[in-house]
Design an enzyme around this catalytic site. Structure first.
Site, PDB file in Angstrom:
ATOM      1  N   HIS A 119       5.473  -1.597   0.405  1.00  0.00           N
ATOM      2  CA  HIS A 119       4.614  -1.682   1.596  1.00  0.00           C
ATOM      3  C   HIS A 119       5.078  -2.751   2.578  1.00  0.00           C
ATOM      4  O   HIS A 119       4.329  -3.137   3.471  1.00  0.00           O
ATOM      5  CB  HIS A 119       3.137  -1.889   1.221  1.00  0.00           C
ATOM      6  CG  HIS A 119       2.641  -0.887   0.229  1.00  0.00           C
ATOM      7  ND1 HIS A 119       2.780   0.463   0.424  1.00  0.00           N
ATOM      8  CD2 HIS A 119       2.050  -1.029  -0.978  1.00  0.00           C
ATOM      9  CE1 HIS A 119       2.293   1.106  -0.614  1.00  0.00           C
ATOM     10  NE2 HIS A 119       1.851   0.229  -1.495  1.00  0.00           N
ATOM     11  N   GLU A 140       8.183  10.325  -5.155  1.00  0.00           N
ATOM     12  CA  GLU A 140       7.262   9.244  -4.809  1.00  0.00           C
ATOM     13  C   GLU A 140       7.970   7.911  -5.033  1.00  0.00           C
ATOM     14  O   GLU A 140       8.508   7.648  -6.118  1.00  0.00           O
ATOM     15  CB  GLU A 140       5.965   9.307  -5.631  1.00  0.00           C
ATOM     16  CG  GLU A 140       5.052   8.127  -5.277  1.00  0.00           C
ATOM     17  CD  GLU A 140       3.572   8.354  -5.516  1.00  0.00           C
ATOM     18  OE1 GLU A 140       3.184   9.436  -5.969  1.00  0.00           O
ATOM     19  OE2 GLU A 140       2.811   7.404  -5.230  1.00  0.00           O
ATOM     20  N   ILE A 141       7.966   7.082  -3.999  1.00  0.00           N
ATOM     21  CA  ILE A 141       8.506   5.722  -4.123  1.00  0.00           C
ATOM     22  C   ILE A 141       7.363   4.857  -4.642  1.00  0.00           C
ATOM     23  O   ILE A 141       6.285   4.820  -4.036  1.00  0.00           O
ATOM     24  CB  ILE A 141       8.981   5.197  -2.750  1.00  0.00           C
ATOM     25  CG1 ILE A 141      10.064   6.099  -2.173  1.00  0.00           C
ATOM     26  CG2 ILE A 141       9.463   3.751  -2.871  1.00  0.00           C
ATOM     27  CD1 ILE A 141      10.418   5.794  -0.711  1.00  0.00           C
ATOM     28  N   GLY A 142       7.581   4.181  -5.761  1.00  0.00           N
ATOM     29  CA  GLY A 142       6.530   3.354  -6.368  1.00  0.00           C
ATOM     30  C   GLY A 142       5.889   4.100  -7.521  1.00  0.00           C
ATOM     31  O   GLY A 142       5.045   4.976  -7.330  1.00  0.00           O
ATOM     32  N   VAL A 143       6.323   3.746  -8.738  1.00  0.00           N
ATOM     33  CA  VAL A 143       5.808   4.435  -9.934  1.00  0.00           C
ATOM     34  C   VAL A 143       4.530   3.765 -10.413  1.00  0.00           C
ATOM     35  O   VAL A 143       3.646   4.401 -10.995  1.00  0.00           O
ATOM     36  CB  VAL A 143       6.905   4.434 -11.037  1.00  0.00           C
ATOM     37  CG1 VAL A 143       6.364   4.917 -12.373  1.00  0.00           C
ATOM     38  CG2 VAL A 143       8.088   5.298 -10.593  1.00  0.00           C
ATOM     39  N   GLY A 147       2.741  -0.141 -12.048  1.00  0.00           N
ATOM     40  CA  GLY A 147       2.980  -1.009 -13.205  1.00  0.00           C
ATOM     41  C   GLY A 147       3.887  -2.184 -12.902  1.00  0.00           C
ATOM     42  O   GLY A 147       4.110  -3.035 -13.757  1.00  0.00           O
TER      43      GLY A 147
HETATM   44  C1  LIG Z   1       1.244   0.423  -5.808  1.00  0.00           C
HETATM   45  S1  LIG Z   1       2.426   0.607  -7.081  1.00  0.00           S
HETATM   46  C2  LIG Z   1       2.642   2.359  -7.129  1.00  0.00           C
HETATM   47  C3  LIG Z   1       1.451   3.085  -7.676  1.00  0.00           C
HETATM   48  C4  LIG Z   1       1.659   4.549  -7.952  1.00  0.00           C
HETATM   49  N1  LIG Z   1       2.346   5.236  -6.882  1.00  0.00           N
HETATM   50  C5  LIG Z   1       0.324   5.221  -8.182  1.00  0.00           C
HETATM   51  O1  LIG Z   1      -0.263   5.779  -7.215  1.00  0.00           O
HETATM   52  O2  LIG Z   1      -0.143   5.230  -9.322  1.00  0.00           O
HETATM   53  C6  LIG Z   1       3.865   0.019  -6.279  1.00  0.00           C
HETATM   54  C7  LIG Z   1       5.154   0.117  -7.095  1.00  0.00           C
HETATM   55  O3  LIG Z   1       6.234  -0.104  -6.176  1.00  0.00           O
HETATM   56  C8  LIG Z   1       7.276  -0.765  -6.851  1.00  0.00           C
HETATM   57  N2  LIG Z   1       8.134  -1.463  -5.873  1.00  0.00           N
HETATM   58  C9  LIG Z   1       7.928  -2.663  -5.284  1.00  0.00           C
HETATM   59  N3  LIG Z   1       8.961  -2.968  -4.474  1.00  0.00           N
HETATM   60  C10 LIG Z   1       9.826  -1.935  -4.541  1.00  0.00           C
HETATM   61  C11 LIG Z   1      11.087  -1.650  -3.943  1.00  0.00           C
HETATM   62  N4  LIG Z   1      11.649  -2.517  -3.097  1.00  0.00           N
HETATM   63  N5  LIG Z   1      11.705  -0.500  -4.247  1.00  0.00           N
HETATM   64  C12 LIG Z   1      11.136   0.386  -5.112  1.00  0.00           C
HETATM   65  N6  LIG Z   1       9.950   0.167  -5.709  1.00  0.00           N
HETATM   66  C13 LIG Z   1       9.299  -0.970  -5.434  1.00  0.00           C
HETATM   67  C14 LIG Z   1       6.558  -1.718  -7.802  1.00  0.00           C
HETATM   68  O4  LIG Z   1       7.390  -2.064  -8.896  1.00  0.00           O
HETATM   69  C15 LIG Z   1       5.308  -0.935  -8.192  1.00  0.00           C
HETATM   70  O5  LIG Z   1       5.474  -0.332  -9.458  1.00  0.00           O
END
Ligand SMILES: C[S@@+](CC[C@H](N)C(=O)[O-])C[C@H]1O[C@@H](n2cnc3c(N)ncnc32)[C@H](O)[C@@H]1O
Length: 397
Positions: free
Chosen positions: A275, A199-202, A204
């Site tokens: 996104h 999953e991309i996006g952890v 926080g």
């Molecule tokens: C909406 S949150 C993810 C929520 C998580 N997947 C959940 O469902 O609980 C988006 C995450 O994407 C990360 N993010 C933003 N830009 C990014 C990038 N260019 N590459 C990787 N991660 C990124 C942010 O740091 C943030 O933690």
């Protein structure tokens, strides 16, 4: 502990002999620590702490004439795990099982789940019966705690994804999104499969100590899954057995390729990162080749494709492939790439022959990987010898 869980999950696929070798290699103590950690993660014993009174259970794993035990106490102050120091109050119930059998039950294919050697040793009747008659009362949670552990070992009582989303604190089922119903439909049949999920996006964002809700949700949903979370912020503090975070920018194709070479191929990739359309498209183009046949690539929060604020999206040309939804929509025509009569109708896309399904929901898309080269008998005739067909598609006289 993360590596131990990986080793046991991998061995569980290959059966009893492989598991015995893995337990030898990992060691009985490490195996016990990993399996007890897994049981506690799945059993949610903290939910029982308000039932009243302190109760405890000892889990004993046996292997090669040796045994290792852990004492789990559940009470109003929470859940505590320790060695086997005698608890105060009622003597603990003991659950004893062969370590390999337990590891196969937790991490193996469903047909390997078996109570086998398991024994439940309740506190002696000399303690229990007088308590039932004269008190002090048996703690109300006593049976519930043992039952939860046994349910986990039998891989029963799996909670639906909505419940797991709320429990682990992801917004995938929340006032923001109602994604879990769609994930349940697509991933439900895979629940007992051995899965590698990225999953991309952890979650926080810049706070390195928060997030991980969806990773823990997938960990529980896929008991045999290895779950990876990629985030631009360092989230290593959230690592758990079967959950590994990776720090990288999803818009950097070289970094993504290096990671995928190391931990792929994937059964599932979910993009819930920035996104931003260019990031989403770069991630898809880079990672889709690392998806296994029949794998699924999900893209969340498609609203980012339209909104100039926050996500640099645009509503000007809804088919523009520079934006996420326009890019994904091309794949709908790609499903029918063999039907076009005029080669100039559209440029061939690398996904034409490798995407076999495209599913759109509100703000969420699923792209299914698979061979899409069935051919088009009518299309072939229409392209090569249209005169052989009558005007309404019937063979000419
Ligand atoms: C909406 S949150 C993810 C929520 C998580 N997947 C959940 O469902 O609980 C988006 C995450 O994407 C990360 N993010 C933003 N830009 C990014 C990038 N260019 N590459 C990787 N991660 C990124 C942010 O740091 C943030 O933690």
């Amino acid at each position: 502990m993360t590596d131990h869980a990986h080793a046991l999950v991998e061995a569980a696929d290959r059966g009893g002999h492989a598991m015995a070798a893995a337990v030898e290699c990992v060691g009985l103590h490490n195996t016990a620590a990993t399996l007890i950690n897994e049981i506690l993660f799945r059993a949610h014993l903290d939910e029982l702490t308000t039932v009243g009174g302190e109760t405890s259970v000892i889990i004993t794993l046996t292997h090669g004439g040796k045994e290792v035990s852990a004492l789990i106490s559940v009470g109003p102050r929470g859940v505590a795990v320790s060695g086997t120091a005698a608890p105060t109050g009622l003597p603990p119930t003991r659950i004893v099982q062969d370590a390999c059998e337990m590891a196969l039950a937790l991490y193996g294919p469903r047909e390997r789940v078996s109570p086998g050697s398991r024994e439940i040793r309740w506190p002696s009747p000399h303690v229990m019966v007088p308590r039932l008659v004269n008190g002090p009362a048996v703690p109300k949670a006593l049976h519930a705690v043992v039952q939860r552990v046994v349910q986990v070992l039998d891989r029963e009582g799996a909670a639906p994804l909505e419940e797991l989303a709320v429990r682990h604190g992801t917004d995938k089922w929340s006032f923001l999104h109602q994604y879990t119903q769609h994930y349940q439909r697509h991933f439900g049949p895979l629940r007992d499969h051995r899965m590698t999920v990225l999953e991309i996006g952890v979650g926080g964002y810049g706070d390195t100590e928060t997030g991980g809700g969806s990773l823990y949700m997938w960990k529980e949903f896929f008991p045999r899954g290895l779950v990876y979370g990629l985030d631009i912020a360092d989230k290593h503090v959230l690592d758990r057995p079967r959950v590994t975070t990776i720090t990288a920018d999803q818009s950097d194709p070289d970094a993504l390729r290096e990671i995928a070479e190391k931990i792929g191929p994937f059964d599932i990739v979910i993009d819930d990162g920035s996104h931003m359309s260019p990031h989403v498209i770069t991630s898809f183009k880079t990672l889709f080749p690392y998806l296994k046949a029949n794998g699924v690539y999900a893209v969340e929060d498609l609203h980012g494709s339209y909104w100039p604020h926050l996500f640099s999206g645009s509503e000007r040309d809804l088919n523009d492939p520079a934006f996420t939804v326009g890019f994904l929509k091309q794949m709908v025509d790609g499903l029918n790439h063999e039907e076009f009569l005029d080669p100039g109708t559209r440029d061939a896309q690398p996904t034409d022959a490798t995407v076999k399904g495209v599913h759109f929901y509100h703000n969420l898309a699923f792209i299914e990987k698979g061979t899409n080269t069935e051919g088009s008998p009518f299309g072939t005739v229409l392209r090569e010898a249209p005169e052989r067909l009558g005007t309404e598609g019937r063979p000419a006289e």
